[in-house]
Design a protein around this motif. Structure first.
Motif, PDB file in Angstrom:
ATOM      1  N   ASN A  67      -4.513 -13.227  -4.567  1.00  0.00           N
ATOM      2  CA  ASN A  67      -3.970 -12.129  -4.769  1.00  0.00           C
ATOM      3  C   ASN A  67      -2.543 -12.098  -3.913  1.00  0.00           C
ATOM      4  OD1 ASN A  67      -6.192 -11.221  -6.121  1.00  0.00           O
ATOM      5  ND2 ASN A  67      -7.035 -10.268  -4.133  1.00  0.00           N
ATOM      6  N   LYS A 109      -5.135  -3.586  -9.981  1.00  0.00           N
ATOM      7  CA  LYS A 109      -5.371  -2.136  -9.347  1.00  0.00           C
ATOM      8  C   LYS A 109      -4.827  -1.088 -10.103  1.00  0.00           C
ATOM      9  CE  LYS A 109      -6.250  -2.501  -5.023  1.00  0.00           C
ATOM     10  NZ  LYS A 109      -7.583  -2.140  -4.343  1.00  0.00           N
ATOM     11  N   GLU A 165       0.743  -1.254  -0.075  1.00  0.00           N
ATOM     12  CA  GLU A 165      -0.053  -0.047  -0.116  1.00  0.00           C
ATOM     13  C   GLU A 165       0.746   1.468  -0.026  1.00  0.00           C
ATOM     14  OE1 GLU A 165      -4.405  -1.229   2.050  1.00  0.00           O
ATOM     15  OE2 GLU A 165      -2.610  -0.734   3.624  1.00  0.00           O
ATOM     16  N   LYS A 207      -4.943   1.311  -1.924  1.00  0.00           N
ATOM     17  CA  LYS A 207      -5.572   0.759  -0.796  1.00  0.00           C
ATOM     18  C   LYS A 207      -5.967  -0.694  -1.080  1.00  0.00           C
ATOM     19  CE  LYS A 207      -8.044   0.739   3.262  1.00  0.00           C
ATOM     20  NZ  LYS A 207      -7.252  -0.402   3.800  1.00  0.00           N
ATOM     21  N   ILE A 208      -5.526  -1.665  -0.005  1.00  0.00           N
ATOM     22  CA  ILE A 208      -5.805  -3.014  -0.315  1.00  0.00           C
ATOM     23  C   ILE A 208      -6.987  -3.386   0.732  1.00  0.00           C
ATOM     24  CG2 ILE A 208      -5.031  -5.422  -0.380  1.00  0.00           C
ATOM     25  CD1 ILE A 208      -2.264  -4.654  -1.144  1.00  0.00           C
ATOM     26  N   GLU A 209      -8.336  -3.712   0.248  1.00  0.00           N
ATOM     27  CA  GLU A 209      -9.346  -3.967   1.031  1.00  0.00           C
ATOM     28  C   GLU A 209      -9.349  -5.210   1.780  1.00  0.00           C
ATOM     29  OE1 GLU A 209     -11.266  -1.446   1.335  1.00  0.00           O
ATOM     30  OE2 GLU A 209     -10.697  -0.206  -0.264  1.00  0.00           O
ATOM     31  N   ASP A 210      -9.692  -5.557   2.774  1.00  0.00           N
ATOM     32  CA  ASP A 210      -9.891  -6.721   3.610  1.00  0.00           C
ATOM     33  C   ASP A 210     -10.203  -7.847   2.925  1.00  0.00           C
ATOM     34  OD1 ASP A 210      -9.083  -5.122   5.956  1.00  0.00           O
ATOM     35  OD2 ASP A 210     -11.155  -5.142   6.862  1.00  0.00           O
ATOM     36  N   GLU A 211     -11.232  -7.773   1.781  1.00  0.00           N
ATOM     37  CA  GLU A 211     -11.523  -9.005   0.968  1.00  0.00           C
ATOM     38  C   GLU A 211     -10.770  -9.189   0.026  1.00  0.00           C
ATOM     39  OE1 GLU A 211     -14.032  -5.196  -0.415  1.00  0.00           O
ATOM     40  OE2 GLU A 211     -13.464  -6.053   1.527  1.00  0.00           O
ATOM     41  N   GLU A 212      -9.801  -8.443  -0.137  1.00  0.00           N
ATOM     42  CA  GLU A 212      -8.738  -8.593  -1.077  1.00  0.00           C
ATOM     43  C   GLU A 212      -7.531  -9.261  -0.840  1.00  0.00           C
ATOM     44  OE1 GLU A 212      -9.083  -5.057  -4.573  1.00  0.00           O
ATOM     45  OE2 GLU A 212      -8.175  -4.589  -2.437  1.00  0.00           O
TER      46      GLU A 212
END
Length: 85
Positions: free
Chosen positions: A65, A79, A49, A55-60
């Motif tokens: 990934n 991204k 990040e 921004k790496i989301e929690d679900e990612e």
């Protein structure tokens, strides 16, 4: 290259100083090989990040990934990060 930068980070932060030899290659599973644990994945996420201003989301935060350098590079491309290998 992007790949070298990420591999250098992993080498310096997760492999350096180990007694057992670990082979880091782009397609090696970071978790299965024991290179990175679940806490380490979060450190890796923070590094990514910061380096790429994304921004790496929690679900990612899933193995598809992040569990290998190759997966990470493909994820960064999704991204819209310009990746060099």
């Amino acid at each position: 290259s992007t790949q070298e930068m990420i591999m250098n980070y992993i080498n310096e932060n997760f492999i350096a100083g180990r007694s057992s030899k670990v082979e880091l290659a782009p397609d090696v599973s970071l978790l299965e090989s024991g290179i990175v644990d679940s806490t380490g994945i979060l450190e890796l996420v923070l590094f990514i990040e910061e380096q790429f201003s994304i921004k790496i989301e929690d679900e990612e935060i899933v193995p598809e990934n992040l569990d290998s350098v190759a997966n990470l590079l493909a994820f960064l491309e999704k991204k819209n990060v310009a990746v060099t290998r």
